[in-house]
Design a protein around this motif. Structure first.
Motif, PDB file in Angstrom:
ATOM      1  N   LEU A  21     -21.940  13.944 -45.261  1.00 12.48           N
ATOM      2  CA  LEU A  21     -21.939  14.109 -46.835  1.00 12.48           C
ATOM      3  C   LEU A  21     -20.645  13.441 -47.465  1.00 12.48           C
ATOM      4  CD1 LEU A  21     -24.059  17.191 -47.641  1.00 12.48           C
ATOM      5  CD2 LEU A  21     -24.516  14.734 -48.105  1.00 12.48           C
ATOM      6  N   SER A  22     -19.633  13.363 -46.462  1.00 12.15           N
ATOM      7  CA  SER A  22     -18.392  12.962 -46.971  1.00 12.15           C
ATOM      8  C   SER A  22     -18.498  11.675 -47.742  1.00 12.15           C
ATOM      9  CB  SER A  22     -17.413  12.758 -45.533  1.00 12.15           C
ATOM     10  OG  SER A  22     -16.332  12.043 -46.141  1.00 12.15           O
ATOM     11  N   GLY A  23     -17.956  11.851 -48.984  1.00  7.79           N
ATOM     12  CA  GLY A  23     -17.842  10.758 -49.991  1.00  7.79           C
ATOM     13  C   GLY A  23     -19.048  10.778 -51.126  1.00  7.79           C
ATOM     14  N   ALA A  24     -20.067  11.513 -50.557  1.00 11.75           N
ATOM     15  CA  ALA A  24     -21.411  11.491 -51.764  1.00 11.75           C
ATOM     16  C   ALA A  24     -20.955  12.559 -52.740  1.00 11.75           C
ATOM     17  CB  ALA A  24     -22.305  12.255 -51.109  1.00 11.75           C
ATOM     18  N   ARG A  25     -21.284  12.164 -54.053  1.00  9.31           N
ATOM     19  CA  ARG A  25     -20.766  12.611 -55.316  1.00  9.31           C
ATOM     20  C   ARG A  25     -22.022  13.721 -55.659  1.00  9.31           C
ATOM     21  NH1 ARG A  25     -21.549   9.071 -60.320  1.00  9.31           N
ATOM     22  NH2 ARG A  25     -23.577   9.327 -59.613  1.00  9.31           N
ATOM     23  N   LEU A  44     -15.900  22.556 -46.641  1.00  7.34           N
ATOM     24  CA  LEU A  44     -14.928  21.819 -45.588  1.00  7.34           C
ATOM     25  C   LEU A  44     -14.061  20.569 -46.534  1.00  7.34           C
ATOM     26  CD1 LEU A  44     -16.748  21.655 -42.316  1.00  7.34           C
ATOM     27  CD2 LEU A  44     -14.681  22.744 -43.040  1.00  7.34           C
ATOM     28  N   HIS A  45     -15.071  19.513 -46.796  1.00  9.33           N
ATOM     29  CA  HIS A  45     -13.931  18.328 -47.216  1.00  9.33           C
ATOM     30  C   HIS A  45     -14.696  17.790 -48.479  1.00  9.33           C
ATOM     31  CE1 HIS A  45     -17.891  16.706 -46.186  1.00  9.33           C
ATOM     32  NE2 HIS A  45     -17.823  17.059 -44.877  1.00  9.33           N
ATOM     33  N   SER A  46     -15.813  18.529 -49.330  1.00  9.43           N
ATOM     34  CA  SER A  46     -16.424  18.043 -50.431  1.00  9.43           C
ATOM     35  C   SER A  46     -16.427  19.077 -51.397  1.00  9.43           C
ATOM     36  CB  SER A  46     -17.503  17.347 -50.174  1.00  9.43           C
ATOM     37  OG  SER A  46     -17.281  16.172 -49.361  1.00  9.43           O
ATOM     38  N   ARG A  96     -30.118   8.570 -59.861  1.00 12.16           N
ATOM     39  CA  ARG A  96     -28.808   8.824 -60.359  1.00 12.16           C
ATOM     40  C   ARG A  96     -28.278   9.765 -59.151  1.00 12.16           C
ATOM     41  NH1 ARG A  96     -28.981   8.490 -65.764  1.00 12.16           N
ATOM     42  NH2 ARG A  96     -31.001   8.888 -66.629  1.00 12.16           N
ATOM     43  N   ILE A  97     -29.039  10.177 -58.078  1.00  3.96           N
ATOM     44  CA  ILE A  97     -28.371  10.875 -56.955  1.00  3.96           C
ATOM     45  C   ILE A  97     -28.281  10.038 -55.581  1.00  3.96           C
ATOM     46  CG2 ILE A  97     -29.077  13.031 -55.703  1.00  3.96           C
ATOM     47  CD1 ILE A  97     -30.732  13.982 -58.073  1.00  3.96           C
ATOM     48  N   ASP A  98     -26.976  10.394 -55.193  1.00  2.00           N
ATOM     49  CA  ASP A  98     -26.534   9.415 -54.063  1.00  2.00           C
ATOM     50  C   ASP A  98     -27.331   9.734 -52.898  1.00  2.00           C
ATOM     51  OD1 ASP A  98     -24.270   8.769 -55.600  1.00  2.00           O
ATOM     52  OD2 ASP A  98     -23.278  10.480 -55.106  1.00  2.00           O
ATOM     53  N   VAL A  99     -27.550  11.258 -52.371  1.00  2.00           N
ATOM     54  CA  VAL A  99     -27.724  11.533 -51.142  1.00  2.00           C
ATOM     55  C   VAL A  99     -29.034  12.593 -51.286  1.00  2.00           C
ATOM     56  CG1 VAL A  99     -27.435  12.250 -48.969  1.00  2.00           C
ATOM     57  CG2 VAL A  99     -25.640  11.099 -50.113  1.00  2.00           C
TER      58      VAL A  99
END
Lengths: 253, 272
Positions: A21-25, A44-46, A96-99
């Protein structure tokens, strides 16, 4: 359950899913493993990732993964709560949704997903599964889809008994022909490794093995003749901070 | 104008054998007390409509209230199967159950069409899935402006919709907040509507994000504190997650289920 390596295969799977999911908005989250992984990514990262649950909660920040998609903590921590017609029509449908983050009972060679019935007959199923929920439109309209499920011959089948949600249909070009605007399941994460669609055939192909897992293990748990990527890689083992964050999330509230 | 009455009176006034009934509430504000009153009153041959049948339709199906189910996700959220629903579909117990199966997006658009006075709704959905093969109420439609192939689903207009809400005033205006699901649409789509509420207040002060259903959009309001348990009413109660987990064992076996229903539903009176 923790193996010799100091972590379980389920923990490896959830951590691999969180990393994806890293980078997903914005992420549309199904309940269960996807919800745990999405909340781990946020820990963790987002930190800014917008978690959207089909109950209408946008930007939910639960301290622990909820049992259901409508637990009170989701509404209380959300940026906003909208109606269920609105979440599907205004937020999901236009792309509108990335993932989109989904689980599955069965997935096939072309990443089609079954959550409806096991058996040859819909009218007289061997096993009646819960059904579609939000999944068909999540699989159609999110920019891309991540699927998380445990690897077994029961789950990884040549052809699903019932197409509840379309992956790549009957092959390349099918999504475009059907008017499905998202890119589909780009990543399938299991307790053994990671599968991705082959760019030419759309067939799910083993691209990563988790530490300690062999190609033979993975083939033995797959119901078709599993293709292996030329540049097969090993997933990075969980880091202590990833395991700590996951175990903190999994503690009861 | 909605009348403020007892739950028994509200249900017996509007729910008849053979009716289509939607008891809505998406995880939150699920009208359990109303479902239990229908089970006690014994209406039969109902077409039950709900996006997520949840434990309350598991109970109604297991007690023989339903002949049909229109739904989109029939599991015990975060726990597993609905065993009474599965037993009805897989083994025809306690009787056969006809399924009309959709996705959530299809169901909400069917309610929206029903509330809007339209015969059908259009969505990007179902394309390429097997759902259209097994559900006659999913049809392709071509956009008259762009020629794009889309999907049409017919309006849902239940004979009766039932919801649970946080509160109402003495005139029967109903206010709900938190996760509000598709209750507004289900009420406005229905021929008759009933709301159970946690409490009646003198004045409904406005709340950000709340849905207000005016008294003239409903038939009956009944005061039933805790009427959503084991679901919850934000600001009044918490979701009883332990009960959702415990239901798995209660519902797995026909006898255990039946005994539980006798002890907790049939042999207790309706709320005053």
């Amino acid at each position: 359950m923790t193996g010799d390596r100091g972590y379980s295969s389920d923990e490896m799977m959830t951590i691999a899913a969180a990393r994806a999911l890293s980078g997903a908005r914005a992420c549309f989250v199904g309940i269960g493993l996807p919800s745990t992984a999405a909340n781990l990514a946020r820990a963790l990262h987002s930190p800014g990732i917008v978690l959207i649950y089909e109950s209408g909660t946008i930007g939910a920040k639960p301290p622990h993964p909820p049992l259901s998609i409508g637990d009170g903590v989701l509404a209380e921590t959300a940026d906003t709560v909208v109606s269920v017609p609105e979440i599907f029509n205004y937020w999901l449908q236009p792309g509108r949704i990335d993932v989109g983050f989904l689980g599955a009972a069965q997935i096939d060679r072309l990443a089609n997903i079954n959550t409806t019935v096991i058996g040859d007959s819909y009218a007289e199923p061997k096993v009646r599964l819960p059904g579609a929920g939000g999944a068909p439109e999540i699989a159609a309209s999110c920019r891309e889809v991540i699927v998380v499920l445990r690897h077994s011959r029961r789950a990884f089948v040549d052809r699903v008994d019932f197409v509840t949600s379309v992956g790549f249909g009957s092959g390349p070009g099918d999504r475009e022909r059907l008017g499905l605007r998202g890119a589909g399941p780009k990543t399938v994460i299991t307790d053994l490794g990671i599968l991705e669609p082959d760019p030419n055939t759309a067939e799910l192909t083993l691209t990563h093995l988790h530490p300690g897992v062999t190609v033979d293990d993975t083939r033995a748990a797959t119901g078709w003749d599993l293709a292996v990527a030329d540049d097969l890689r090993e997933t990075h083992a969980p880091e202590p901070r990833e395991l700590d964050a996951l175990r903190l999330l999994d503690q009861p509230a | 104008m909605a009348q403020v009455v007892s739950l028994r009176h509200a249900i017996s006034s509007v729910v008849r054998d053979g009716h289509s009934v939607a008891l809505e509430g998406f995880t939150h504000l699920i009208p359990y007390a109303a479902a239990h009153e229908i089970i006690r009153q014994g209406q039969r041959d109902l077409t039950l409509i709900r996006m997520t049948p949840d434990l309350l339709y598991d109970q109604m199906i297991g007690m023989g209230c339903a002949s049909s189910l229109i739904f989109s996700w029939g599991g015990n959220p975060g726990v597993g199967s609905l065993h009474r629903l599965r037993d009805a579909v897989e083994n025809g117990w306690p009787g056969p159950l006809r399924l009309e199966e959709h996705s959530h997006a299809g169901m909400v658009n069917r309610y929206v069409a029903g509330a809007s006075g339209l015969p059908f709704a259009v969505l990007r959905g179902y394309r390429g899935t097997d759902l259209a093969d097994v559900t006659p109420t999913i049809k392709p439609i071509t956009c008259p402006f762009t020629d794009e192939e889309l999907t049409a689903v017919p309006a849902l207009n239940p004979d009766v919709s039932v919801i649970h809400a946080q509160r109402a005033d003495r005139h029967g205006n109903v206010q709900l907040w938190g996760i509000t699901g598709a209750q507004k649409e289900a009420v406005l789509a229905a021929r008759h509507a009933v709301a159970t509420v946690e409490e009646i207040v003198d004045e409904l002060d406005p709340r950000p994000g709340a849905v207000l259903l005016p008294t003239w959009a409903l038939d009956y309001v009944a005061v039933v504190p805790g009427g959503a348990h084991p679901s919850y009413a934000l600001g009044y109660s918490e979701r009883d997650n332990d009960f959702y987990v415990a239901w798995d064992a209660i519902s797995r076996d026909r006898e255990t289920f039946r005994t539980w229903m006798e002890d907790h539903v049939l042999n207790i009176g309706a709320p005053a």
